[in-house]
Design a protein around this motif. Structure first.
Motif, mmCIF file in Angstrom:
data_model
loop_
_atom_site.group_PDB
_atom_site.id
_atom_site.type_symbol
_atom_site.label_atom_id
_atom_site.label_comp_id
_atom_site.label_asym_id
_atom_site.label_seq_id
_atom_site.Cartn_x
_atom_site.Cartn_y
_atom_site.Cartn_z
ATOM 1 N N GLY A 105 40.300 41.818 51.795
ATOM 2 C CA GLY A 105 41.135 41.425 50.673
ATOM 3 C C GLY A 105 40.346 41.337 49.384
ATOM 4 N N GLY A 106 39.012 41.238 49.493
ATOM 5 C CA GLY A 106 38.172 41.247 48.303
ATOM 6 C C GLY A 106 37.642 39.871 47.953
ATOM 7 N N LYS A 107 36.348 39.807 47.674
ATOM 8 C CA LYS A 107 35.727 38.542 47.292
ATOM 9 C C LYS A 107 36.227 38.068 45.931
ATOM 10 C CE LYS A 107 31.162 36.476 46.552
ATOM 11 N NZ LYS A 107 29.703 36.728 46.542
ATOM 12 N N ARG A 108 36.495 39.001 45.033
ATOM 13 C CA ARG A 108 36.969 38.615 43.703
ATOM 14 C C ARG A 108 38.339 37.959 43.784
ATOM 15 N NH1 ARG A 108 36.718 43.039 39.054
ATOM 16 N NH2 ARG A 108 34.509 42.688 39.566
ATOM 17 N N LEU A 109 39.233 38.539 44.589
ATOM 18 C CA LEU A 109 40.559 37.941 44.735
ATOM 19 C C LEU A 109 40.470 36.585 45.426
ATOM 20 C CD1 LEU A 109 43.596 38.242 44.377
ATOM 21 C CD2 LEU A 109 43.687 39.461 46.558
ATOM 22 N N LEU A 110 39.541 36.440 46.340
ATOM 23 C CA LEU A 110 39.349 35.149 46.993
ATOM 24 C C LEU A 110 38.885 34.095 46.001
ATOM 25 C CD1 LEU A 110 39.212 33.459 49.602
ATOM 26 C CD2 LEU A 110 36.866 34.276 49.891
ATOM 27 N N GLY A 111 37.967 34.463 45.100
ATOM 28 C CA GLY A 111 37.518 33.509 44.091
ATOM 29 C C GLY A 111 38.575 33.190 43.054
ATOM 30 N N THR A 112 39.535 34.088 42.855
ATOM 31 C CA THR A 112 40.600 33.839 41.885
ATOM 32 C C THR A 112 41.465 32.657 42.300
ATOM 33 O OG1 THR A 112 40.619 36.205 41.386
ATOM 34 C CG2 THR A 112 42.503 34.943 40.646
ATOM 35 N N ARG A 113 41.471 32.335 43.578
ATOM 36 C CA ARG A 113 42.271 31.202 44.068
ATOM 37 C C ARG A 113 41.868 29.910 43.381
ATOM 38 N NH1 ARG A 113 44.603 27.457 44.736
ATOM 39 N NH2 ARG A 113 45.645 26.573 46.557
ATOM 40 N N HIS A 114 40.629 29.788 42.970
ATOM 41 C CA HIS A 114 40.145 28.567 42.323
ATOM 42 C C HIS A 114 40.248 28.636 40.806
ATOM 43 C CE1 HIS A 114 38.539 27.485 46.253
ATOM 44 N NE2 HIS A 114 37.948 28.669 46.305
ATOM 45 N N HIS A 115 40.748 29.738 40.263
ATOM 46 C CA HIS A 115 40.880 29.889 38.807
ATOM 47 C C HIS A 115 42.232 30.531 38.490
ATOM 48 C CE1 HIS A 115 36.557 29.027 38.569
ATOM 49 N NE2 HIS A 115 36.405 29.902 39.545
ATOM 50 N N LEU A 116 43.292 29.939 38.987
ATOM 51 C CA LEU A 116 44.630 30.509 38.810
ATOM 52 C C LEU A 116 45.059 30.485 37.349
ATOM 53 C CD1 LEU A 116 46.481 29.018 41.921
ATOM 54 C CD2 LEU A 116 45.497 31.299 41.638
ATOM 55 N N ASP A 117 44.658 29.457 36.592
ATOM 56 C CA ASP A 117 45.058 29.385 35.183
ATOM 57 C C ASP A 117 44.409 30.508 34.377
ATOM 58 O OD1 ASP A 117 46.512 27.141 35.793
ATOM 59 O OD2 ASP A 117 44.919 25.738 35.223
ATOM 60 N N ALA A 118 43.146 30.763 34.628
ATOM 61 C CA ALA A 118 42.475 31.845 33.903
ATOM 62 C C ALA A 118 43.051 33.202 34.284
ATOM 63 C CB ALA A 118 40.972 31.816 34.179
ATOM 64 N N ALA A 119 43.467 33.353 35.538
ATOM 65 C CA ALA A 119 44.063 34.617 35.987
ATOM 66 C C ALA A 119 45.540 34.715 35.673
ATOM 67 C CB ALA A 119 43.854 34.775 37.497
ATOM 68 N N GLN A 120 46.123 33.646 35.130
ATOM 69 C CA GLN A 120 47.553 33.608 34.786
ATOM 70 C C GLN A 120 48.417 33.938 36.005
ATOM 71 O OE1 GLN A 120 48.156 36.196 31.422
ATOM 72 N NE2 GLN A 120 46.947 34.925 30.034
ATOM 73 N N LEU A 121 48.103 33.267 37.110
ATOM 74 C CA LEU A 121 48.835 33.449 38.356
ATOM 75 C C LEU A 121 49.247 32.087 38.887
ATOM 76 C CD1 LEU A 121 46.650 36.100 40.241
ATOM 77 C CD2 LEU A 121 48.847 36.507 39.133
ATOM 78 N N THR A 122 50.375 32.050 39.556
ATOM 79 C CA THR A 122 50.768 30.868 40.302
ATOM 80 C C THR A 122 50.223 30.972 41.715
ATOM 81 O OG1 THR A 122 52.856 31.864 41.014
ATOM 82 C CG2 THR A 122 52.859 30.694 38.901
ATOM 83 N N GLU A 123 50.286 29.891 42.439
ATOM 84 C CA GLU A 123 49.783 29.919 43.807
ATOM 85 C C GLU A 123 50.597 30.864 44.674
ATOM 86 O OE1 GLU A 123 48.799 26.854 47.517
ATOM 87 O OE2 GLU A 123 49.452 26.097 45.554
ATOM 88 N N THR A 124 51.902 30.931 44.422
ATOM 89 C CA THR A 124 52.749 31.845 45.192
ATOM 90 C C THR A 124 52.403 33.293 44.900
ATOM 91 O OG1 THR A 124 54.536 30.208 45.131
ATOM 92 C CG2 THR A 124 55.133 32.481 45.705
ATOM 93 N N GLN A 125 52.185 33.613 43.632
ATOM 94 C CA GLN A 125 51.816 34.984 43.276
ATOM 95 C C GLN A 125 50.465 35.360 43.868
ATOM 96 O OE1 GLN A 125 52.037 34.680 39.006
ATOM 97 N NE2 GLN A 125 54.191 35.331 38.928
ATOM 98 N N TRP A 126 49.516 34.424 43.796
ATOM 99 C CA TRP A 126 48.210 34.726 44.388
ATOM 100 C C TRP A 126 48.326 34.933 45.881
ATOM 101 C CZ3 TRP A 126 45.417 32.440 48.235
ATOM 102 C CH2 TRP A 126 44.096 32.912 48.405
ATOM 103 N N ARG A 127 49.119 34.100 46.542
ATOM 104 C CA ARG A 127 49.270 34.241 47.987
ATOM 105 C C ARG A 127 49.873 35.587 48.346
ATOM 106 N NH1 ARG A 127 46.769 32.045 51.939
ATOM 107 N NH2 ARG A 127 46.902 30.078 50.769
ATOM 108 N N GLU A 128 50.804 36.080 47.555
ATOM 109 C CA GLU A 128 51.409 37.391 47.816
ATOM 110 C C GLU A 128 50.382 38.501 47.642
ATOM 111 O OE1 GLU A 128 55.450 39.905 46.572
ATOM 112 O OE2 GLU A 128 54.807 38.147 45.423
ATOM 113 N N CYS A 129 49.548 38.392 46.593
ATOM 114 C CA CYS A 129 48.491 39.399 46.395
ATOM 115 C C CYS A 129 47.475 39.348 47.531
ATOM 116 C CB CYS A 129 47.796 39.168 45.055
ATOM 117 S SG CYS A 129 48.815 39.447 43.598
ATOM 118 N N TRP A 130 47.140 38.169 47.990
ATOM 119 C CA TRP A 130 46.159 38.017 49.055
ATOM 120 C C TRP A 130 46.664 38.618 50.363
ATOM 121 C CZ3 TRP A 130 41.290 37.222 49.938
ATOM 122 C CH2 TRP A 130 40.854 36.748 51.162
#
Length: 542
Positions: free
Chosen positions: A171-196
């Motif tokens: 799934g990628g180390k970068r996407l995994l680290g984005t989980r801890h910086h959702l505001d900077a990535a402009q993602l919600t937890e649901t959106q991140w979970r779908e990408c993951w």
């Protein structure tokens, strides 16, 4: 000149060995998307488990362990799905192994540089090729602490390397680290979970020659019908015979579509990958196959019509066309691109810039493009350039690998050869010998434009240095040759210009050279004008 490194000879870059085309899966029904999600999630869990087993084998891997893992996966999917999963696992493990080696070399370079600079006195001046001491005692102390940190990291990476341990994230180390910086990535937890979850799905199958349409697992007919062989636990979802599910979408590859259709009709191997683009909410299918390597054109044949030298920069390509003698023709061209934004945006920017470059080369009739064989793997280290953060960001932002791969693939389809040259001193010598002479009142020549001339001349075998005009005592060539360009194999190219009999001014009639020897002057020193001068006859004596 003893401090200069040797410059390697230019060479023609070989063409690509594979092709990949993509198309969108349109008009999918809700049931189609449900089946794709279930199949992708199920096979993704199997791929994660297989990758864990492969990492656990480390250096003890063998053909027997590979066969055992494949048998376990076959019971929960199929033989072909298991083969695709195990092959993808080995490719991912090998990629992680190469990345680990590159990281090891980077740490070694950093430790070596810090140790050298710490051994020098504080404030010691360095040379152009060797860094000096640190500027202050405070910086020297902080670097001693950083040295301990890098040495600790280096010991761990070396131990992992020796034991065959790699660190991989599906799934990628970068996407995994984005989980801890959702505001900077402009993602919600649901959106991140779908990408993951979408990034960890597995929906790809290798082709097999001799089978129907070149692939038994993911099959696409010449008419565009897509069908998938369902894994064993999901066979109840089949809507066609032999445990297959046929999608409602029709595929039509616009690029290389005829080539793909010829392979499919001949039952030649074609690999497919289905993936879901979460931000766009679209499904795509990618078809790929191997092609025989293109026969490399000889270097002299590629340069028969001149060359276009290209200097790669962080935000544009600087290009200039050169004739067969190494002389710049016309005006320089610049092809800009913006590497900010998403990965798809950056890739599109690079592709559009290269498309414009190749279109201009075809318009000029040039059959070769010269580029630098750049590799900043050893130049991006923080310890090498120290405080030069802007320069480190600059070379890190240059997409050298992507440009090289894209340009080679796109140029192969247009019949243009790519020539790789050594990048040593091209910017420095180009600016020294070509920037000022090529600057005109209405044309500003940049350092990058001058570097493109140097790159093109190096590809042609010419020296980068211009021939400067000698100081002229009078009209003859007593001080050497004049400014003229000639090929390296031209005989007498370093000699003075040959003497051409006849007049040197345009005011003399065209037939002056023919009648010059027969004409006599009508005036002579000491004789009045109008008085005819007659030569006395010679006295002949015995």
């Amino acid at each position: 000149m003893g401090g200069l490194r040797d410059v390697t000879a230019p060479f023609v870059v070989p063409g690509p060995s594979g092709v990949a085309v993509r198309d969108r899966l349109k008009h999918l029904t809700p049931q189609d998307e449900k089946v794709l999600r279930l199949v992708g999630a199920h096979l993704g869990s199997l791929a994660s488990r297989d990758l864990k087993a492969r990492c656990g084998d480390a250096l003890e891997h063998s053909a027997g362990t590979w066969a055992a893992r494949k048998r376990e996966l076959t019971a929960e999917s199929s033989s072909r799905w298991a083969g695709s999963i195990t092959k993808a696992t080995h490719d991912q493990w090998a990629l992680a192994r190469r990345g680990q080696t590159a990281h090891l070399h980077s740490l070694e370079a950093g430790v070596r540089t810090i140790r050298h600079r710490l051994s020098l006195p504080v404030g010691d001046k360095g040379t152009k090729h060797t860094p000096g001491g640190y500027r202050s005692a405070r910086e020297w102390f902080s670097k001693t602490r950083r040295l301990h940190v890098l040495e600790d990291r280096l010991d761990k990476v070396r131990a992992d390397r020796e034991n065959g341990v790699v660190h991989v994230v599906r799934g990628g180390k970068r996407l995994l680290g984005t989980r801890h910086h959702l505001d900077a990535a402009q993602l919600t937890e649901t959106q991140w979970r779908e990408c993951w979850e979408a990034g960890r799905w597995f929906l790809q199958a290798d082709g097999e020659s001799g089978k129907r349409f070149g692939n038994e697992t993911i099959r696409i007919s010449p008419g565009g019908e897509v069908s998938i062989r369902l894994p064993a636990p999901l066979t109840e979802l089949a809507n066609a015979g032999h445990g297959r599910y046929v999608l409602a979408a029709k595929v039509r590859f616009a690029h290389r579509g005829q080539e793909w259709a010829d392979r499919v009709e001949a039952n030649r191997a074609v690999a497919y990958r289905i993936h879901y683009d979460v931000p766009r909410g679209r499904w795509y299918v990618t078809a790929s196959w191997q092609i025989p390597p293109t026969k490399t054109v000889p270097l002299q044949a590629a340069l028969a019509e001149g060359v276009i030298g290209v200097d790669t920069n962080a935000d544009h390509l600087a290009a200039w066309r050169l004739d067969v003698h190494g002389n710049p023709i016309g005006r320089p061209r610049r092809f800009f691109y913006d590497l900010s934004g998403t990965t798809l945006h950056r890739d599109a920017q690079v592709r559009h810039a290269l498309s414009r470059l190749l279109h201009w080369a075809k318009t000029c009739g040039v059959k070769a493009i010269a580029v630098e064989d750049l590799d900043f793997a050893a130049e991006k280290t923080r310890e090498k350039h120290g405080r030069r953060r802007r320069f480190r960001r600059l070379i890190s932002a240059m997409p050298t690998g992507r440009l090289r791969a894209r340009l080679t693939s796109m140029a192969d389809a247009t019949g243009i050869s790519i020539i790789a040259v050594d990048p040593a001193y091209t910017s420095k010598w180009g600016a020294q010998h070509w920037q000022k002479p090529m600057t005109a009142p209405r044309r500003k020549t940049t350092r990058h434009d001058a570097a493109s001339i140097a790159i093109g001349r190096r590809a042609q075998g010419h020296p980068i240095r211009r021939r400067t005009a000698p100081p002229r005592a009078h009209q003859s060539d007593v001080h050497g040759h004049r400014t003229v360009q000639a090929r390296p194999d031209t005989l007498g190219r370093e000699e003075p210009r040959p003497r051409i009999p006849g007049p040197r001014t345009r005011s003399v009639p065209p037939d002056a050279a023919r009648t010059r020897a027969t004409r006599t002057s009508k005036t002579v020193r000491g004789v009045r004008s109008g008085q005819e001068w007659v030569q006395d006859s010679l006295l002949l004596t015995d």
